[in-house]
Design an enzyme around this catalytic site. Sequence first.
Site, PDB file in Angstrom:
ATOM      1  CG  HIS A 331      -1.708   1.265   1.578  1.00  0.00           C
ATOM      2  ND1 HIS A 331      -3.211   1.160   0.746  1.00  0.00           N
ATOM      3  CD2 HIS A 331      -1.522   2.421   1.561  1.00  0.00           C
ATOM      4  CE1 HIS A 331      -3.646   2.391   1.086  1.00  0.00           C
ATOM      5  NE2 HIS A 331      -2.801   3.261   1.577  1.00  0.00           N
ATOM      6  N   PRO A 394      -5.865  -3.534   1.109  1.00  0.00           N
ATOM      7  CG  PRO A 394      -5.068  -5.450   0.030  1.00  0.00           C
ATOM      8  CD  PRO A 394      -5.990  -4.154  -0.271  1.00  0.00           C
ATOM      9  CD  GLU A 395       0.805  -2.446   5.504  1.00  0.00           C
ATOM     10  OE1 GLU A 395      -0.204  -1.951   5.647  1.00  0.00           O
ATOM     11  OE2 GLU A 395       1.973  -2.004   5.837  1.00  0.00           O
ATOM     12  CB  ILE A 396       1.366  -6.853   0.955  1.00  0.00           C
ATOM     13  CG1 ILE A 396       2.178  -6.119   1.889  1.00  0.00           C
ATOM     14  CG2 ILE A 396       1.900  -7.344  -0.360  1.00  0.00           C
ATOM     15  CD1 ILE A 396       3.404  -6.995   2.574  1.00  0.00           C
TER      16      ILE A 396
END
Length: 532
Positions: A331, A394-396
């Site tokens: 992100h 999401p984060e990744i």
Amino acid sequence: MRRRTIQYLVLLFIAAVATHLYFFSPSPQPDPSHSSEWMGESDEGQDSIPKRRLTADVPKRDAVVAAFQYAWSAYERDAMGSDEYHPIRHQGSNMSHSGGIGYTVVDAIDTMLLMGLHEEYSRASEWVRTSLRFDRDGRTQTNFMLYQTTIRVLGGLLSALHLSSDEMYLRHAVDLADRMLPAFDTPSGLPLSSVNLETRVGIPDQWNQAYISTAEATTLQLEFRDLAQLTKNATYWYKAEKVIVNDGSFAQSEIRLGSRGDSYYEYLLKQYLQTDRTEPVYLKMYEDSMQGVHDYLVQKTPTRKHTYIAELIPKGADWKTTWDVQHKQDHLVCFLAGSLMLGATTAGARTPGVVSVPPRMDELSKTGQRDWNTGVDLLEGCMETHRTATGLSPEIVQFQPSVDQPNRDWYIKGSKPGGPAGYDARYMLRPETVESLFIAWRLTGDVQYRTYAWGIFEAIERHSRLPGGGYATIVDVDTVPVKHEDKQETFFLSETLKYLFLTFADGEKLPLDEYAHPLPIFRPSIKPMFTI
Ligand SMILES: *[C@@H]1O[C@H](CO)[C@@H](O)[C@H](O)[C@H]1NC(C)=O
Ligand SMILES: *[C@@H]1O[C@H](CO)[C@@H](O)[C@H](O)[C@H]1NC(C)=O
């Protein structure tokens, strides 16, 4: 040159664990005593481009201010003065047992000033006046990370100073900087990664490497250079600048696992803008890096042609020459969309200062056009990762087809929509996408960007807001109702809500041509040590 560029990219993207970056924390009105130094006021003769007025969307702007008040008041009630906040158990925590260094309070002040929150500001500034202390001995737990302390606390103090003109912040900034300077006293000039603020001793990182990565070190320069300019003391400038070797190229051997590659790119551009484009060495480094990004990292998904930035992972023993492309994007990388667009209209302008809103392609150089288009496309790609059950990203993400998620060109590692979820599925209230949306809105006036930002804000309100006060990290963006993790990250107050606010405020708040980072643009009275 090319080989070196590739090396940075490898090193910087490998561990793109990058913490959050920072830019554009605002500063409001220029101090009149410095007015001749303000880029925005030296623009005479460029009025051939009529300034386009971007007006506020008052109800949405005020909704963002109310969210800030909701998040801040919970922190103030439960944890005032603590570095971090856990909104579910209604407690704060500090990074050292010897007491906090104002991480949350100092970092949030410029947002309060910008939002005009006078009551919150008066209590926060009173806390700084009476309770903020830096004689904290970190030995009992962890020492203070030079990088985090600089961007959050030193940066927060300097933007508070620029916004309020209250000299109290300068005294604290000088005290803090003087406690950090010993970390720079190394043979190479590359600072140690941590510092004991009480004993004024630099501490090598026990787990990783002794020195801070070059990428991280570069990001300290904006704050130290601003402090040098304010105090007229070149020591702060030279200590931070020594990180770059004499010929203006980076000391390769020192860039090891360069996490935080994200902030590094952004700071190269900001360095150049901060000193009113008087230091072409930073322009050159920025341009080389962006060339490398385009040569190796910009990708499109096979089916729907979403743009994303891949990572290069070294392969085998000779990692300097062979590597694998990994189709994953943090992100964090979404900051690059706005940074590319800003770079295109500044570094990439055919005539500096003469770019319309939105820019006309004939006003941009060839690389400016390339960067603009990549920035616009990458921002769309980042918005694509918001097509989740919560509307949050999401984060990744992994940009590859997946049988579990047939209508998306990407998936979350270890996760299925509806659960179970892997660690990458979190949304930590991060600011990068809204930061880029803010820049895109200012540079184009295209309401689509406001619409995107509002969608993200509504999703945060729906899923992160806690009935008992505050906002919390979401464990899985693809499962509703959501589960929370007990953390309200500092950057939610200081960045995420600030960029959302600025997106709905009028265009006179923090004009992009007058501020680089949290700090005003100035013409340096101190000469750089190196040139190209
Ligand atoms: C953290 O430190 C601050 C400042 O010294 C103090 O006010 C606060 O109570 C501490 N928080 C915790 C949880 O110990
Ligand atoms: C500049 O700052 C350094 C570091 O705090 C200090 O040692 C030095 O005396 C200062 N110089 C001047 C001229 O004030």
